[in-house]
Design an enzyme around this catalytic site. Sequence first.
Site, short mmCIF file in Angstrom:
data_model
loop_
_atom_site.label_atom_id
_atom_site.label_comp_id
_atom_site.label_asym_id
_atom_site.label_seq_id
_atom_site.Cartn_x
_atom_site.Cartn_y
_atom_site.Cartn_z
N ASP A 99 0.80 -1.23 0.00
CA ASP A 99 0.00 0.00 0.00
C ASP A 99 0.83 1.27 0.00
O ASP A 99 0.36 2.33 0.42
CB ASP A 99 -0.91 -0.01 1.24
CG ASP A 99 -0.11 -0.27 2.52
OD1 ASP A 99 1.10 -0.03 2.51
OD2 ASP A 99 -0.73 -0.69 3.53
N GLU A 121 -0.24 -8.99 -1.20
CA GLU A 121 -0.78 -8.47 0.06
C GLU A 121 -2.04 -7.65 -0.22
O GLU A 121 -2.21 -6.51 0.22
CB GLU A 121 0.23 -7.61 0.84
CG GLU A 121 -0.12 -7.46 2.31
CD GLU A 121 0.89 -6.62 3.08
OE1 GLU A 121 1.02 -5.43 2.81
OE2 GLU A 121 1.54 -7.18 3.98
N GLU A 135 -2.22 5.03 2.96
CA GLU A 135 -2.15 3.62 2.57
C GLU A 135 -3.51 3.00 2.25
O GLU A 135 -3.61 2.16 1.35
CB GLU A 135 -1.45 2.80 3.67
CG GLU A 135 0.05 3.05 3.79
CD GLU A 135 0.40 4.28 4.62
OE1 GLU A 135 -0.52 4.96 5.14
OE2 GLU A 135 1.61 4.57 4.76
N HIS A 212 6.44 4.97 13.03
CA HIS A 212 6.72 5.80 11.85
C HIS A 212 5.48 6.32 11.15
O HIS A 212 5.56 7.19 10.30
CB HIS A 212 7.56 5.02 10.82
CG HIS A 212 6.78 3.94 10.11
ND1 HIS A 212 5.97 4.19 9.04
CD2 HIS A 212 6.67 2.62 10.36
CE1 HIS A 212 5.39 3.07 8.65
NE2 HIS A 212 5.80 2.10 9.44
N ARG A 214 2.51 7.97 9.34
CA ARG A 214 2.28 9.36 9.01
C ARG A 214 1.18 9.99 9.89
O ARG A 214 1.31 11.12 10.33
CB ARG A 214 1.84 9.43 7.54
CG ARG A 214 2.14 10.69 6.81
CD ARG A 214 1.88 10.45 5.33
NE ARG A 214 3.11 10.20 4.62
CZ ARG A 214 3.74 11.11 3.88
NH1 ARG A 214 3.26 12.32 3.75
NH2 ARG A 214 4.85 10.81 3.25
N HIS A 245 13.15 4.71 12.73
CA HIS A 245 12.95 5.05 11.31
C HIS A 245 13.76 6.31 10.98
O HIS A 245 13.96 7.17 11.86
CB HIS A 245 11.46 5.31 11.09
CG HIS A 245 11.01 5.31 9.66
ND1 HIS A 245 11.29 6.36 8.81
CD2 HIS A 245 10.32 4.40 8.92
CE1 HIS A 245 10.76 6.09 7.61
NE2 HIS A 245 10.18 4.92 7.66
C1 UD1 Z 1 6.62 4.74 3.74
C2 UD1 Z 1 5.23 4.30 3.30
C3 UD1 Z 1 4.52 3.57 4.42
C4 UD1 Z 1 5.38 2.45 4.95
C5 UD1 Z 1 6.75 2.98 5.31
C6 UD1 Z 1 7.65 1.86 5.73
C7 UD1 Z 1 4.07 5.77 1.72
C8 UD1 Z 1 3.17 6.93 1.55
N1 UD1 Z 1 4.43 5.47 2.97
O1 UD1 Z 1 6.46 5.68 4.80
O2 UD1 Z 1 3.32 3.02 3.94
O3 UD1 Z 1 4.76 1.92 6.10
O4 UD1 Z 1 7.34 3.61 4.19
O5 UD1 Z 1 8.77 2.31 6.42
O6 UD1 Z 1 4.44 5.14 0.76
N2 UD1 Z 1 13.84 8.60 5.01
C9 UD1 Z 1 15.21 8.56 4.92
N3 UD1 Z 1 15.82 7.40 4.48
C10 UD1 Z 1 15.09 6.28 4.15
C11 UD1 Z 1 13.70 6.33 4.27
C12 UD1 Z 1 13.09 7.49 4.69
O7 UD1 Z 1 15.89 9.52 5.20
O8 UD1 Z 1 15.71 5.23 3.77
C13 UD1 Z 1 13.15 9.86 5.44
C14 UD1 Z 1 13.18 10.92 4.37
O9 UD1 Z 1 13.29 12.16 4.95
C15 UD1 Z 1 11.80 10.75 3.73
C16 UD1 Z 1 10.97 10.45 4.94
O10 UD1 Z 1 11.80 9.60 5.72
O11 UD1 Z 1 11.39 11.89 3.05
C17 UD1 Z 1 9.65 9.79 4.71
O12 UD1 Z 1 9.77 8.71 3.81
P1 UD1 Z 1 8.49 8.25 2.95
O13 UD1 Z 1 8.90 7.12 2.06
O14 UD1 Z 1 7.82 9.41 2.34
O15 UD1 Z 1 7.47 7.75 4.03
P2 UD1 Z 1 7.60 6.70 5.19
O16 UD1 Z 1 7.12 7.36 6.45
O17 UD1 Z 1 8.91 6.04 5.19
N1 UDP Z 2 12.29 -3.73 10.18
C1 UDP Z 2 13.67 -3.84 9.97
N2 UDP Z 2 14.52 -3.04 10.70
C2 UDP Z 2 14.06 -2.16 11.62
C3 UDP Z 2 12.67 -2.03 11.83
C4 UDP Z 2 11.81 -2.83 11.09
O1 UDP Z 2 14.11 -4.63 9.13
O2 UDP Z 2 14.89 -1.47 12.25
C5 UDP Z 2 11.38 -4.56 9.38
C6 UDP Z 2 10.32 -5.32 10.14
O3 UDP Z 2 10.79 -6.58 10.56
C7 UDP Z 2 9.19 -5.41 9.15
C8 UDP Z 2 9.35 -4.19 8.28
O4 UDP Z 2 10.66 -3.68 8.54
O5 UDP Z 2 9.31 -6.56 8.31
C9 UDP Z 2 8.32 -3.17 8.65
O6 UDP Z 2 8.64 -1.95 8.10
P1 UDP Z 2 7.95 -0.62 8.54
O7 UDP Z 2 7.49 -0.73 9.95
O8 UDP Z 2 8.87 0.46 8.17
O9 UDP Z 2 6.71 -0.56 7.54
P2 UDP Z 2 5.21 -1.09 7.57
O10 UDP Z 2 5.25 -2.57 7.76
O11 UDP Z 2 4.50 -0.38 8.68
O12 UDP Z 2 4.66 -0.69 6.25
#
Ligand code: UD1
Ligand code: UDP
Length: 400
Positions: A99, A121, A135, A212, A214, A245
């Site tokens: 999602d 999924e 999502e 994490h 939103r 995160h």
């Molecule tokens: C995204 C997904 C969410 C998922 C999550 C898993 C969307 C809208 N959201 O949320 O569904 O649960 O990933 O973790 O697709 N950032 C870094 N390095 C990284 C990743 C993120 O610096 O490797 C920071 C950046 O500032 C980035 C911000 O996190 O802009 C947010 O990342 P983003 O992918 O927009 O949303 P997530 O909260 O990670």
């Molecule tokens: N995870 C990881 N390292 C971490 C935290 C989470 O590998 O430090 C893994 C966790 O086991 C799970 C996935 O990341 O499989 C979940 O990711 P996240 O919580 O970012 O996203 P969501 O599942 O909420 O979309």
Amino acid sequence: MNRKKKLLAIFGTRPEAIKVAPIVEAARRSEFLECSVAVTGQHREMLDQVNELFGITPDYDLDVFAPGQTLNRLVSRIIDGLDNVFNDCEPDAVIVQGDTTSAVAGAIASFYRGIPVIHAEAGLRSYNLMSPFPEEANRKLASQLAVLHLAPTMFNKHNLIREAIDESTIVVTGNTVIDALFKTLENKIAFSDERLNLLELSGRRIVTITTHRRENHGEKMSGIARAIAQLALMEPDVEFVLPLHLNPAVRDRIIPEIVGFANVTVTDPLNYAEFTKLLNISTAVLTDSGGVQEEAPSLGKPVLVMRSNTERPEGIVAGTVKLVGTRPEDIVREMRAVLNDSDLYTAMASAINPYGDGRAAERSLTAIEKLLGLSHGGEEFDSWKPNADDLRRATNLIEL
Ligand code: UD1
Ligand code: UDP
């Protein structure tokens, strides 16, 4: 001789990478398929970490990562970038997972090019368009575009049927995260952070915490941080570990509230092997993550979910997951109950695994081969066979 059919997996974030990896591995072993991988780069470090662990080298990388970019910019860059990928790869089908923005943008881009979309999924629903945001909308949109829906559980299938998705296009597979989890736990590794090795040796009780979402950003995130600080004070014998995160919207709210507590350890995101090991040695888990809600019950770890709803009520039905919302007093009270009430703990820790049996990738592959005219299909994942009452009960448990 017929050429092999081409499957293209498109993903961009950590959880998608973890959940698609078992399917990519299975597809690469198939005698009928070639499987290419396009990463969007929505995440960077957190994505690369996973691909490295599973030995996946992307064939295409859109490299769209930019700190703080808007969802609209992200979507437009992914859709634009995928056109070139399709021109080069010419896939017979595309698979997207879950999602995220990468998933929905991948589905739209494929659909506009007439490429069949497979949605892994599929069928998770909170029935609240604003939570989780965005999502819930992303996965509903993906359902509208997909020709094959790989639903983890019977409950997810039921959700899709309620939306008039043709039942013959839905296959219940289990969640591939359980495949990834079981396989990864076979590796016996040490933590790269020495503090975690010392914690493991100490034998003290560990609570793993991730956050994490939103819709928890802002004041709610500060409340979560205050709850962790209070728990650390009230439960001095318990170690609280937060692999944080990388989003600054998370870090800037959490870190200031919890610095200085001897029993709180903050780390960077752990690679999947280390994170699953941490889960496995934990006493309990506090999270707003989707994937962690699925993994922890499989390890017999009670999970408190810091959200007001969930699209994964199976864990609540099974009794290993509890929704606690985001108010600090509720989080503290519920976690202290798990830590101090041994009957409650035992009830929640009874290892029930509603999400999979480690064979979801195999079932997904068979369904994909059937879609492409390469097999006759196979069995569904049926460890949970809910009747109408179970389904109604699960639907009622989605909201706090
Ligand atoms: C995204 C997904 C969410 C998922 C999550 C898993 C969307 C809208 N959201 O949320 O569904 O649960 O990933 O973790 O697709 N950032 C870094 N390095 C990284 C990743 C993120 O610096 O490797 C920071 C950046 O500032 C980035 C911000 O996190 O802009 C947010 O990342 P983003 O992918 O927009 O949303 P997530 O909260 O990670
Ligand atoms: N995870 C990881 N390292 C971490 C935290 C989470 O590998 O430090 C893994 C966790 O086991 C799970 C996935 O990341 O499989 C979940 O990711 P996240 O919580 O970012 O996203 P969501 O599942 O909420 O979309």
